[in-house]
Design an enzyme around this catalytic site. Structure first.
Site, PDB file in Angstrom:
ATOM      1  N   ALA A 111       0.816  -1.228   0.000  1.00 49.52           N
ATOM      2  CA  ALA A 111       0.000   0.000   0.000  1.00 49.52           C
ATOM      3  C   ALA A 111       0.841   1.266   0.000  1.00 49.52           C
ATOM      4  O   ALA A 111       0.287   2.370   0.074  1.00 49.52           O
ATOM      5  CB  ALA A 111      -0.933  -0.005   1.215  1.00 49.52           C
TER       6      ALA A 111
ATOM      7  N   HIS B  60     -31.571  69.100  11.775  1.00 49.27           N
ATOM      8  CA  HIS B  60     -32.193  69.561  13.011  1.00 49.27           C
ATOM      9  C   HIS B  60     -33.157  68.505  13.545  1.00 49.27           C
ATOM     10  O   HIS B  60     -33.860  67.848  12.776  1.00 49.27           O
ATOM     11  CB  HIS B  60     -32.940  70.874  12.782  1.00 49.27           C
TER      12      HIS B  60
ATOM     13  N   LEU C 156      -4.290   1.801   2.795  1.00 49.92           N
ATOM     14  CA  LEU C 156      -4.550   0.462   3.319  1.00 49.92           C
ATOM     15  C   LEU C 156      -5.908   0.512   4.003  1.00 49.92           C
ATOM     16  O   LEU C 156      -6.089   1.227   4.987  1.00 49.92           O
ATOM     17  CB  LEU C 156      -3.468   0.030   4.316  1.00 49.92           C
TER      18      LEU C 156
END
Length: 633
Positions: free
Chosen positions: A111, A481, A116
């Site tokens: 592997a 204002h 694996l």
């Protein structure tokens, strides 16, 4: 780019549904540099652990473009013989033990450079688990009977049906970085279970080269069973029933394999649960699967669900207004005119790029996938990727579209809809193609208004790509204002456009003009503005632009006598068009918003003292002429 070409996982039923999270983890694990991470697959027997491990291997193989080893080992094979287990995994030298007549390469060495796969890993003894530590930790191993070590690059994919916390060593689990759980068959949605059953039936039809005629009732019977062997058992049961039905077809000398209630065991003791929504099956009593023709899908057999989402702003707004106007005394032509105007205003403030926090939820993964196909298609017409907020708003729109088509196809809204295409459609050809894609994916006929929607959407998205980002050294300030007049307008505009751009200075009645001016100076000084857009209402505030321009030697664009409309239109221009002051001066004045530009340190709006005689003949005309000359200088 990788996701478009490497579509291994997309072939797995449930890849974008119940297995979406599991597959995302696997992709991350196998691609993580330099060599990937170790994986533990958990789940009941038959859920597809081996299949998903093989898919992960193929996914990495395709990504790298070269062959990668994949070695399978069932840990139960040498459960009672630790010596043979060790030799099988690590290999052995000649004479290492009785019967070892030659050198032998182990599975770990085979592997090397790949995976694996340790199936039924819970059958490894504690000693067996510990023997893998050196391989996992240091990447080295020795064959049985050998003194030297070998380097190895292997990643482990482990699979178990047991509880890993009670069956595996904690020291072993620490070395497995990614745990992926696969759901049982009965935990998966009805669409996926049905699609699996159809897949297995289709495979049997291909195998024997005969059509399979399966009853709707039989499919319901199959999917109600809670199989302890999950997908594997479902497949085996279907194979056995197909074998019985095949024998019947030979006896009856028919060309078609028939599967119906003859194969439904009424005395079946298997645990079963009624499947919700089976009344959503098509009215057809039988389903015919033809060899090598994958034309039957779960989606085709399940009726389209009524969307549970709330209608998006486009259709919700449009339908509500349509109903109100229809029930009033407004004429047909006036109704059309009003609705067309309202359609256009929906996009004026980038509605479909705002995040309303209402995420679309759906258990119909196939429908969701189709939405993603359309969204990807839309992205082909714009030079960037849609953000998630826009995508979510459009998913909700698609839900609304399906609902509108289903609920109103016989309504006179569709009679109006053909007349609701706005007079000038940008990107008409592109919008038409997108509408055709929507019709193809959702199998519907779009109302004509959808063409208007898509056209304006493209205009909005393409305009959005060219957004002019406000420079950090440019301030936008409202002064008005009142106790909260300025802050109210600023907060509304910021929220509407999802931008924190405007800062506000309120002027309560007890606050002096000088104090207000000092607040403004402090704001400019603190933020080090290099230029300023100043919006004011009335009075002495009209002179603030000149004062700031002169003192700080910066350009000030000042909009006078402001209201909410002028604030919104300014925001729209600076976000979607340009922040150039000459451009803004022109466009805002064209919109009848009094706008002046105070150049760096230079007055463009000076105070004038005029002394004249009340008995003068033609004095007013001369004053007018002088003022016009002064204004132009």
């Amino acid at each position: 780019m990788l996701e478009k070409t490497n579509n291994v996982f997309e072939k797995i039923i449930g890849y974008n549904g119940s297995l979406k999270e599991a597959i995302a983890k696997l992709k991350a694990a196998v691609l993580y540099p330099p060599f990937g991470l170790n994986v533990m697959l958990t789940g009941e027997p038959g859920v597809g652990k081996t299949m998903i491990a093989e898919a992960a291997h193929k996914y990495l193989t395709n990504s790298r473009g070269n062959d990668i080893p994949f070695v399978y080992f069932n840990c139960s094979e040498y459960y009672n013989n630790p010596e043979l287990l060790t030799a099988h995994l690590f290999g052995h030298m000649k004479g290492a033990y009785t019967g070892a007549q030659t050198d032998r390469i182990g599975l770990i060495e085979k592997a090397n450079g790949g995976f694996l796969f340790l199936d039924e890993v819970h059958r490894l003894t504690s000693e067996g688990q510990e023997k893998l530590f050196t391989v996992i930790d240091r990447g080295i191993f020795s064959r049985v009977g050998e003194s030297q070590s070998h380097s190895v690059n292997v990643r482990f994919i482990c699979a178990t049906t047991e509880d890993i916390q009670s069956t595996m060593l904690k020291t072993f689990l620490r070395r497995i970085q990614v745990v992926v759980h696969l759901p049982s068959l009965f935990e998966r949605p009805i669409e996926e279970r049905l699609e699996l059953a159809l897949l297995f039936l289709q495979q049997e039809s291909n195998k024997v080269s005969k059509p399979i005629d399966v009853s709707n009732a039989f499919l319901k019977y199959m999917l109600e069973r809670n199989y302890t062997g999950n997908i594997g058992q479902l497949k085996s049961n279907i194979q056995f029933i197909c074998a019985q039905a095949y024998l019947d077809s030979l006896t009856d000398k028919t060309d078609t394999i028939r599967i119906d209630n003859r194969f439904m065991k009424v005395d079946d003791n298997m645990e079963k649960t009624p499947v919700e929504g089976f009344n959503a099956f098509t009215e057809a009593e039988n389903i015919l699967l033809i060899p090598d023709q994958y034309s039957i899908t779960a989606e085709k057999l399940l009726r389209k669900p009524v969307p549970e989402q709330k209608k998006d702003i486009f259709y919700s707004f449009l339908l509500n207004e349509f109903i109100k106007l229809r029930n009033s005394n407004v004429s047909y032509q006036e109704t059309l005119s009003i609705l067309r105007k309202k359609i256009e205003t929906i996009f004026d403030y980038g509605i479909y790029q705002k995040d309303d926090g209402n995420q679309v939820q759906t258990h119909n993964f196939k429908l969701y996938d189709k939405m993603e196909v359309v969204l990807s298609y839309i992205e082909e017409f714009i030079p960037y990727k849609l953000n998630e907020a826009t995508k979510n708003n459009l998913r909700n729109h698609f839900y609304s579209l399906l609902s509108v088509v289903e609920e109103n196809k016989k309504d006179d809204f569709f009679l109006y809809s053909g007349q609701l295409i706005i007079n000038k459609l940008d990107y008409y050809e592109e919008a038409k193609k997108i509408c055709e894609k929507i019709e193809e994916e959702f199998q519907i006929k779009c109302p004509p208004t959808e063409l208007s929607f898509i056209s304006m959407l493209l205009r909005d998205l393409l305009r959005g790509e060219n957004k002019s980002q406000l420079r950090k050294d440019c301030g936008v300030v409202i002064i008005a204002h009142g106790q909260s007049t300025a802050s109210s307008m600023g907060e509304y505009a910021n929220h509407l456009f999802s931008q924190q751009i405007i800062q506000a200075i309120n002027i309560p009645i007890e606050q002096s003009v000088n104090d207000t001016l000092e607040f403004l100076k402090k704001l400019v000084r603190k933020n080090k503005y290099q230029k300023l857009i100043l919006m004011v209402d009335i009075g002495s505030l009209l002179y603030f632009g000149n004062i700031i321009s002169e003192e700080f030697k910066i350009e000030v664009l000042m909009i006078k006598n402001i209201n909410l409309l002028s604030v919104l239109e300014l925001m729209r221009e600076i976000i979607y068009e340009s922040t150039d002051f000459n451009y803004l001066l022109s466009v805002m004045n064209d919109k009848n918003h009094q706008t002046v530009l105070c150049r760096k340190g230079g007055y463009r709006d000076k105070r004038v003292l005029i002394i004249t005689c009340i008995t003068g003949i033609g004095t007013a005309l001369k004053i007018e002429k002088l003022l016009n000359i002064f204004r132009m200088t």
